[in-house]
Scaffold this active site. Sequence first.
Site, PDB file in Angstrom:
ATOM      1  N   ASN A 117       0.844  -1.189   0.000  1.00 60.05           N
ATOM      2  CA  ASN A 117       0.000   0.000   0.000  1.00 60.05           C
ATOM      3  C   ASN A 117       0.882   1.243   0.000  1.00 60.05           C
ATOM      4  OD1 ASN A 117       0.572  -0.800   2.746  1.00 60.05           O
ATOM      5  ND2 ASN A 117      -1.071   0.514   3.488  1.00 60.05           N
ATOM      6  N   ILE A 118       0.378   2.276  -0.669  1.00 63.18           N
ATOM      7  CA  ILE A 118       1.115   3.532  -0.823  1.00 63.18           C
ATOM      8  C   ILE A 118       0.151   4.671  -0.510  1.00 63.18           C
ATOM      9  CG2 ILE A 118       2.434   4.985  -2.416  1.00 63.18           C
ATOM     10  CD1 ILE A 118       2.869   2.334  -4.084  1.00 63.18           C
ATOM     11  N   GLU A 119       0.379   5.327   0.615  1.00 58.59           N
ATOM     12  CA  GLU A 119      -0.521   6.404   1.040  1.00 58.59           C
ATOM     13  C   GLU A 119      -0.130   7.739   0.426  1.00 58.59           C
ATOM     14  OE1 GLU A 119      -1.833   4.562   5.352  1.00 58.59           O
ATOM     15  OE2 GLU A 119      -0.487   6.275   5.346  1.00 58.59           O
ATOM     16  N   CYS A 150      -4.046   0.696  -2.596  1.00 63.46           N
ATOM     17  CA  CYS A 150      -3.939  -0.523  -1.791  1.00 63.46           C
ATOM     18  C   CYS A 150      -2.881  -1.471  -2.363  1.00 63.46           C
ATOM     19  CB  CYS A 150      -5.280  -1.243  -1.754  1.00 63.46           C
ATOM     20  SG  CYS A 150      -6.608  -0.304  -0.977  1.00 63.46           S
ATOM     21  N   GLU A 194      -3.117  -4.651  -2.973  1.00 68.15           N
ATOM     22  CA  GLU A 194      -3.665  -5.563  -3.969  1.00 68.15           C
ATOM     23  C   GLU A 194      -3.695  -4.910  -5.347  1.00 68.15           C
ATOM     24  OE1 GLU A 194      -4.778  -4.698  -0.969  1.00 68.15           O
ATOM     25  OE2 GLU A 194      -6.315  -6.087  -0.268  1.00 68.15           O
ATOM     26  N   CYS A 254     -10.352  -4.508   0.263  1.00 63.28           N
ATOM     27  CA  CYS A 254     -11.479  -3.574   0.276  1.00 63.28           C
ATOM     28  C   CYS A 254     -12.361  -3.829  -0.942  1.00 63.28           C
ATOM     29  CB  CYS A 254     -10.971  -2.130   0.292  1.00 63.28           C
ATOM     30  SG  CYS A 254     -10.295  -1.559  -1.285  1.00 63.28           S
ATOM     31  N   CYS A 297     -10.676  -3.044  -4.345  1.00 64.44           N
ATOM     32  CA  CYS A 297      -9.721  -4.090  -4.743  1.00 64.44           C
ATOM     33  C   CYS A 297     -10.447  -5.339  -5.233  1.00 64.44           C
ATOM     34  CB  CYS A 297      -8.785  -4.432  -3.586  1.00 64.44           C
ATOM     35  SG  CYS A 297      -7.576  -3.130  -3.261  1.00 64.44           S
TER      36      CYS A 297
END
Length: 141
Positions: free
Chosen positions: A44-46, A55, A57, A95, A98
Amino acid sequence: MKVSYEQLIENAIEARKMAYTPYSKYKVGAALLSSDNKIIKGCNIENAAYGPTNCAERTAFFKAVSEGVKEFSAIAIVGGLENETDLFSDYAFPCGVCRQVMREFCDSEFEIVVARSTDDYKVYTLGELLPESFGPDNLKA
């Protein structure tokens, strides 16, 4: 499947180490298995604006598709707070967004492995986690 669930989970744990989560501190790793047994990792990369956050996935799927891989058999997902490393307190389920991305490329038998460790995991099909889904088949004339 030639790659074991445990190997797939190990790769997801490795991918999780690359997660960029300065805001939530919740790191997720995913290991996507192609139909020809290649493993594509994602984390995941915010983003400070939240909306552009991606996300693990979807990162794995988008990496694979960008390299020409479009057929998949399974994905393993691990996640937890940044201080958790090998044993996670809970399962990290994909989620809704995804799940819909998975549906774009996978049928209802695609396997989703959610894990707390390499020996504590559950396996679901996409059909179980996204029943009565809308996908490419719905748009064929």
